[in-house]
Every structure is written in C-alpha cells, then in structure tokens.
Design a protein around this motif. Structure first.
Motif, PDB file in Angstrom:
ATOM      1  N   ASP A 271      -1.629  -3.244   4.639  1.00  0.00           N
ATOM      2  CA  ASP A 271      -0.717  -3.612   3.974  1.00  0.00           C
ATOM      3  C   ASP A 271      -0.854  -3.543   2.648  1.00  0.00           C
ATOM      4  OD1 ASP A 271       1.535  -5.228   2.971  1.00  0.00           O
ATOM      5  OD2 ASP A 271       0.505  -6.966   3.259  1.00  0.00           O
ATOM      6  N   LEU A 272      -1.884  -2.892   2.045  1.00  0.00           N
ATOM      7  CA  LEU A 272      -2.357  -2.934   0.907  1.00  0.00           C
ATOM      8  C   LEU A 272      -1.465  -2.216  -0.256  1.00  0.00           C
ATOM      9  CD1 LEU A 272      -6.092  -1.660   1.746  1.00  0.00           C
ATOM     10  CD2 LEU A 272      -5.118  -3.898   1.114  1.00  0.00           C
ATOM     11  N   ALA A 273      -1.267  -2.842  -1.423  1.00  0.00           N
ATOM     12  CA  ALA A 273      -0.224  -2.224  -2.283  1.00  0.00           C
ATOM     13  C   ALA A 273      -0.807  -0.642  -2.681  1.00  0.00           C
ATOM     14  CB  ALA A 273      -0.212  -3.045  -3.734  1.00  0.00           C
ATOM     15  N   GLN A 274      -2.189  -0.485  -2.783  1.00  0.00           N
ATOM     16  CA  GLN A 274      -2.512   0.841  -3.011  1.00  0.00           C
ATOM     17  C   GLN A 274      -2.589   1.925  -1.893  1.00  0.00           C
ATOM     18  OE1 GLN A 274      -6.927   1.583  -3.380  1.00  0.00           O
ATOM     19  NE2 GLN A 274      -6.759   2.473  -5.358  1.00  0.00           N
ATOM     20  N   GLU A 275      -2.102   1.452  -0.738  1.00  0.00           N
ATOM     21  CA  GLU A 275      -2.053   2.122   0.457  1.00  0.00           C
ATOM     22  C   GLU A 275      -0.779   2.240   1.135  1.00  0.00           C
ATOM     23  OE1 GLU A 275      -5.600   1.786   2.795  1.00  0.00           O
ATOM     24  OE2 GLU A 275      -6.911   1.977   1.044  1.00  0.00           O
ATOM     25  N   SER A 276      -0.653   1.435   2.121  1.00  0.00           N
ATOM     26  CA  SER A 276       0.583   1.601   3.138  1.00  0.00           C
ATOM     27  C   SER A 276       1.900   1.081   2.395  1.00  0.00           C
ATOM     28  CB  SER A 276       0.546   0.978   4.605  1.00  0.00           C
ATOM     29  OG  SER A 276      -0.311   1.781   5.340  1.00  0.00           O
ATOM     30  N   ARG A 277       1.894   0.292   1.627  1.00  0.00           N
ATOM     31  CA  ARG A 277       3.087  -0.271   1.031  1.00  0.00           C
ATOM     32  C   ARG A 277       3.489   0.857   0.218  1.00  0.00           C
ATOM     33  NH1 ARG A 277       1.369  -6.010  -1.945  1.00  0.00           N
ATOM     34  NH2 ARG A 277       0.360  -6.935  -0.162  1.00  0.00           N
ATOM     35  N   GLN A 278       2.968   1.963  -0.206  1.00  0.00           N
ATOM     36  CA  GLN A 278       3.496   2.932  -1.056  1.00  0.00           C
ATOM     37  C   GLN A 278       4.358   3.822   0.013  1.00  0.00           C
ATOM     38  OE1 GLN A 278       1.621   4.787  -4.068  1.00  0.00           O
ATOM     39  NE2 GLN A 278       0.032   3.193  -4.347  1.00  0.00           N
ATOM     40  N   PHE A 279       3.763   3.950   1.228  1.00  0.00           N
ATOM     41  CA  PHE A 279       4.439   4.933   1.825  1.00  0.00           C
ATOM     42  C   PHE A 279       5.378   4.431   3.273  1.00  0.00           C
ATOM     43  CE2 PHE A 279       0.024   5.557   2.293  1.00  0.00           C
ATOM     44  CZ  PHE A 279      -0.453   5.077   3.624  1.00  0.00           C
TER      45      PHE A 279
END
Ligand SMILES: Nc1ncnc2c1ncn2[C@@H]1O[C@H](COP(=O)(O)OP(=O)(O)O)[C@@H](O)[C@H]1O
Ligand code: SF4
Ligand SMILES: [Mg+2]
Lengths: 372, 261
Positions: free
Chosen positions: A259-267
């Motif tokens: 649940d990282l802003a740089q990772e899954s939160r984006q997609f």
C-alpha cells in the motif's frame, strides 16, 4: 538468460536509470518528457500529448545545497528532490506537473529551483462532493491548456480517452503482477518486485504493460514452490533505497502486497467509465481511499490494510515511514490501533533517503523476523 | 554444560557464561563497544575469571549492534530478542522492558511466556540515549556514577530538551552559565531521557511489571524519572548492562538442548 530474467533485468535497468529512459524515448519518438511530482497527477494528459511522463521520486543522496531552502524537518524525499533540482537534474524536462496534496508539496511548489515550467494544481480535499469532482475536472482542464501551450500540441478528448484505456490496462496488469509475484517470492524478491513496479514511472505505459504481461504469463507457467520465509505487506510512501529491501530479503521476507504511494496506490483503482475524460480522471480521486493524502473521514486505511493482509495471506505489515512525512505520521497511530485490535503484527521502519547506515533497520527487521 | 552470550553494543562489550542454562558463571562488562578492543578484552576477562576456555562452550551466540563482527560466535540473534530472554529469566513477571543503551532506546512488550509481542526503537537521534548522558556528564563535570545522587538533591528540575542532543547540550551550558544548580540540571537531564523512553513505551502499551535494563538503568535518577512519568513502579533488572548477553547465553543453551532432543 531466461525470458523472465531478461524482462526483469530490462525493467530494473530502466528503474535505476530514468535519464537513459528519457533519452531512449527521445531517440525513438523525437519527443521529450514531462516530470510528474508525487502524488496522483493525471499522467494520462501527458501521455495523450505524446510525451513521456516521468515520475519524480528523488533518490538516495546526501543533502547539502537543499539545506539553504528547506527546514531540516522537511520530509526526506523532498529534501532529495530539492537537492536534485539545485543540481539541474530535472532541467531537461519540458514541463513539470505538480500536485500539492500535502503542506510540504504546497510550499515546495512555490519555490521550484529548476528551469522547467511548473504546472501546479490542487486536489480538492472535500472529495466526496460532486462539486469537488467538478472542481478537479476544471483543474485538469487548466492543466491540459497549460500543457498544450507549453508543448505546442493539441490534446484531444479522443487521445485522452485512448490514454486512459492504456493506463487502465496497465493498472489491471500491475494488479495481476502483484498477485502473481506473491506466489513466486523465490523469483520475484523484494528488490526485483520494486524495480518492476518502479519502471512504470519512467516508461510509456503500453510498453511497460506488454513487458509485465509477458512476465506474468511466464511466471504463471512455473510451478509454485513452498516458501518458508515470512510474507509481509508494505505500507507508506515508498520502500527505498534498495538496501532496505535487501535487508528484508536477507531476513527471509517476501513482499506479497503493498500500500505504497509509489506502488499499488497508483494502480489499485481504475479510472472509471464516463463520457468526459477529464471528469473521469477527476472521479478517480473521488473514489480513491486509504491514503494519508486523500482526506478520509472514515479512516479506511487500517481496515483496507487488514483486508489486504487477509487476502494476501500475509504474516504482518511493515510500515515504511518516510522520515518527517507528517501526513503519514498522523495516519500511523490510527491504523496501528486497528492492527492491534485485529491482532495484526507490524514493524515500524524509517525511510531516510539520505542515510548510508542501515544498522538500525537491520536490528529492527531481524528482531521482527525472530518475533513472528 | 557451558554456553556463552556475547553482546557487543555501541558503547560497551558484555559477556555472560552460563552453566546448564541456570547458573551465571561470569558476567563481564568493558565500557567500550564495537570496533574497539572491548570485545576481545571482555571475552578474555570472562574466560580467565571463570577458568574456562572457549572450547568449553557448547554454543556461543552473539547479539548487539556489533553482533555480526563476532568471529567466535556460532550464530547471531538480535538484541531485542536477547533482552527479552534475559530479562524474563531474571524477572518472570516482566511485561514491559525499557532498554537504554549507548545509542538506542528500546521499548519491548512481552506476553506472559516472555515472547516479544511488539517493540519500538528510537530514531537515529542520540537524544535520550546513554550517549546523551555521557555528553551531559562531561559538560557538568559529574561522573555517571554520581548522577543519581545529584538528582536526589534537586529542588526544582530544570527544563532540558528531549529532541536533540546538540541543542540540549547548549541549553545545559547556558543554564550552568546562569547559575542553575547542577542538581536541578541533572534532574532535568534525567527527565528528558525519561520522556524519550516513555514515548516509545507508550507506543508499545505499558503493562506492569516494567523492567529497565541496559547501561543507563544503572543511573537510578533515570529510573526514578521514568517511574514518575509512567506513574508506575519500575524494576531494575539485576546487573542490567548484561541482560542481553545473558539472553544470548540462554538462547545458546536452548539450542543445544533442542539439538540433543
Ligand atoms: N555506572 C553507570 N552509571 C550510569 N550510567 C552508566 C554507567 N555505566 C554505563 N552507563 C551508561 O550506559 C550506557 C551504555 O549502555 P549499554 O547498555 O552498555 O549500551 P550498548 O549496549 O548500546 O553498548 C553508556 O552510554 C552510559 O551512559
Ligand atoms: S506526503 Fe509526506 S513524503 Fe510526500 S511530500 Fe508530503 S510530507 Fe513529503
Ligand atoms: Mg545494548
């Protein structure tokens, strides 16, 4: 080298060298790049203009020049972004898209030290109102106009709709990748996982999609082996530098979701359907929940993380706390208590892009693995 | 059967030799830590005092900040697990451990079996650590051993910042210059250490019994300040600087027994 290794190594080298990715794009298409500051800028608008959206995520760096412009307690990622601005790292970008969902970004947007033109826009925080959706669509219309002027291109609704489709396809493939990667931790270790995901910040999305799609199907054709280590979910802004992920790997951890802003939160969410592309892009923000940067009276991050832990069969959560990030620090006690109530174990580690010493992180991670 | 725990910290080196997982044969400390001659010296001292040789040890486990640089060890375990093990052995009623060492502060929560349920460590800043006390002791010209006694004579504790050692040092210097009594400054220093440690303990959730360990637990002024802040009694672990080394020696014993099963 197997096909899997080749794809991973290509994506890793892109994720480690955004500058080269930009140069290659220029060679191929003759077109430049537009920088995208965190978080949640409508990259699709840049894509529709035919330029390469390039994520600006700072980097591992010692901070000196930035000290003259930022208070010592500004977050670690923006310290490094400021340092790189002052070094001219971002000056070859045609423009920079600059959302301001936190105080640090709001202040930083007013003192950009590079030479590229900066387009600042606001995400409304009373997100669930229809008026907020309209407001953001209007912001995006202004972003589009400014981009058109700076880049001297026309960004049509048709092009935009096509770009949204390309992005949604990438999001879907990335969600699949995250699930598949969780089943093959022996192949997709935490460092590789991060590189594969981060590469999407520096690539034309349909290209990234194609590579990850192939990777997914190659992986799926392999037998699933037993994993004896521990499975964790990462939460926070980002999990960098690689030394941190290396420590997780050394201690037998696999990252099975994030649940990282740089990772899954984006997609994790698609851009919803609808007739007006800008309104659709704005609607994404309205539907998006569980992020410290998006006001959420229900505070659903904790419950969402708990669901992720369950669905990914994780053993625990690793909180990757960006040093001096106030939105994330404010969220922490709330979801920590929810974890405690749900009996979910969590580890708190600090993300500091400036540091070169990882002994503390090692002690914490090793202790945590002994505790689980 | 003998086992050994070696705890190489940032500020001190500790060795415990344990017989049959029960009797402490040696518990030695040298007040310099990783990267120094401390580790070798403390090992020699523990062996010579006990009249034992390295080969007599059925298993050796290293812990502490410098745990990976101990060549003599068969294995390494983090100091959080070792503190928990050692403290629980000495004080089986322990539920919350506060360990203050040379450069770190840790709060550890135990379940009723002595297993680690949760822990929190300080960030990289030296405020609230042993190093902070070392700096203050030098500035005030009061030895670490005397700090508690000075504190007990304080009438009105001074205010000392708990966020930054460098800042706190200049604060203390200006208080000295203004004629504030050392007793009151030291009580303020202790409060500052306590507020940092208690912040971590609160995150962990404070449950009695509360046990303090680490070198700083030898400063009863800190213990009193923590007890006052938490409004609860605080037990000092016996020989508090060697509890992690003891825990490592117990782990070593458990492993030998397990292997013999
Ligand atoms: N006699 C003493 N009285 C008070 N404090 C002490 C005494 N001896 C050591 N200390 C404190 O203990 C600290 C070291 O604690 P220790 O637990 O040994 O650290 P580490 O495990 O990190 O090496 C020193 O920095 C010092 O402040
Ligand atoms: S959200 Fe946090 S890490 Fe990101 S810019 Fe704002 S303060 Fe910094
Ligand atoms: Mg220690």
């Amino acid at each position: 080298m197997s096909r899997i290794e080749t794809i991973i190594s290509e994506l890793s080298s892109i994720s480690n060298n955004p500058k080269k990715a930009m140069e290659d794009y220029k060679k191929e298409t003759g077109k430049g790049a537009v920088g995208v500051m965190p978080y949640y800028a409508p990259e699709e608008i840049i894509h529709a203009a035919g330029l390469l959206p390039v994520g600006i995520w700072g980097g591992q760096k010692s901070i000196s020049k930035a000290r003259a412009f930022l208070p010592p307690f500004a977050c670690s990622i923006m310290q490094s972004v400021m340092e790189m601005q002052l070094e001219g790292v971002y000056d070859n970008l045609e423009a920079i898209l600059f959302p301001v969902p936190c105080d640090t970004l709001k202040c930083l947007s007013q003192k950009w030290k590079g030479t590229s033109p900066v387009i600042v826009f606001t995400h409304p925080q009373n997100r669930k109102l229809e008026a907020a959706n309209k407001f953001l669509a209007e912001e995006y219309r202004l972003v589009r106009e400014k981009l058109e002027r700076i880049l001297d291109v026309k960004i049509t609704d048709e092009a935009l709709t096509k770009s949204i489709d390309i992005y949604n396809e990438n999001r879907k493939v990335m969600r699949e990748f995250v699930d598949i990667a969780a089943a093959y931790p022996q192949i997709i270790d935490p460092i590789k996982r991060h590189a594969i995901i981060k590469a999407r910040s520096f690539m034309e999305k349909s290209k990234h999609t194609a590579m990850v799609k192939e990777l997914n199907s190659e992986l799926k054709s392999l037998p699933v082996e037993d994993f004896t280590g521990k499975r964790v979910v990462l939460t926070g802004i980002m999990a960098e530098p690689n030394e941190v992920l290396e420590i997780l790997k050394e201690n037998g951890f696999a990252v099975v979701a994030d649940d990282l802003a740089q990772e899954s939160r984006q997609f994790r969410n698609d851009v919803p359907l609808g007739p007006d592309p800008l309104y659709r892009l704005a609607k994404w923000w309205q539907e998006f929940d569980g992020c410290s940067l998006a006001t959420d009276a229900k505070k659903s991050r904790g419950p969402m993380l708990i669901d992720t832990v369950k669905s990914s069969k994780a053993d625990a959560v690793v909180v990757c706390m960006m040093k001096f990030c106030d939105p994330e620090e404010f969220d922490y006690p709330i979801y920590y208590r929810q974890f405690e109530e749900a009996g979910i174990k969590s580890l708190f580690i600090e993300i500091d892009l400036e540091t070169t010493s990882f002994e503390q992180t090692k002690t914490r991670v090793q202790s945590f693995s002994e505790m689980l | 059967m003998f086992t050994m725990g070696i705890d190489i910290g940032s500020s001190s080196s500790k060795v415990v030799i344990l017989e049959d997982g029960l009797n402490i044969i040696a518990a030695e400390v040298i007040q310099i830590g990783t990267g120094s001659t401390g580790p070798k010296r403390v090992l020699d001292e523990a062996l010579s005092k006990s009249g034992l040789k390295l080969q007599d040890m059925a298993k050796i486990i290293a812990t502490g900040y410098g745990r990976s640089s101990v060549e003599e060890s068969h294995k390494q375990i983090s100091e959080i697990s070792c503190q928990a093990k050692g403290v629980f052995f000495l004080v089986p009623s322990a539920k919350t451990i506060i360990d203050i060492g040379g450069q770190d502060v840790k709060a550890i929560k135990l379940d009723s079996k002595g297993c680690v349920k949760q822990f929190f460590m300080n960030d990289k800043c030296a405020a609230g650590t042993g190093r902070f006390l070392d700096v203050m002791s030098r500035v005030l010209e009061v030895s670490l051993n005397e700090m508690a006694e000075y504190d007990s004579r304080a009438t009105e504790p001074a205010t000392v910042s708990s966020t930054c050692t460098v800042f706190a040092e200049s604060e203390v210097i200006s208080q000295l210059a203004n004629g504030v009594a050392k007793e009151n400054i030291i009580a303020g220093v202790h409060q500052s250490v306590a507020s940092k440690a208690c912040g971590l303990a609160y995150r962990c959730g404070v449950e009695e019994d509360i046990v303090m360990c680490g070198g700083v637990a030898k400063d009863l002024g800190v213990v009193r300040a923590i007890s006052k802040e938490l409004k609860k009694p605080v037990i000092v672990a016996p020989n508090p600087q060697t509890t992690a080394a003891l825990g490592a020696a117990i782990f070593a014993f458990d492993e030998v027994i397990g292997a013999n099963k």
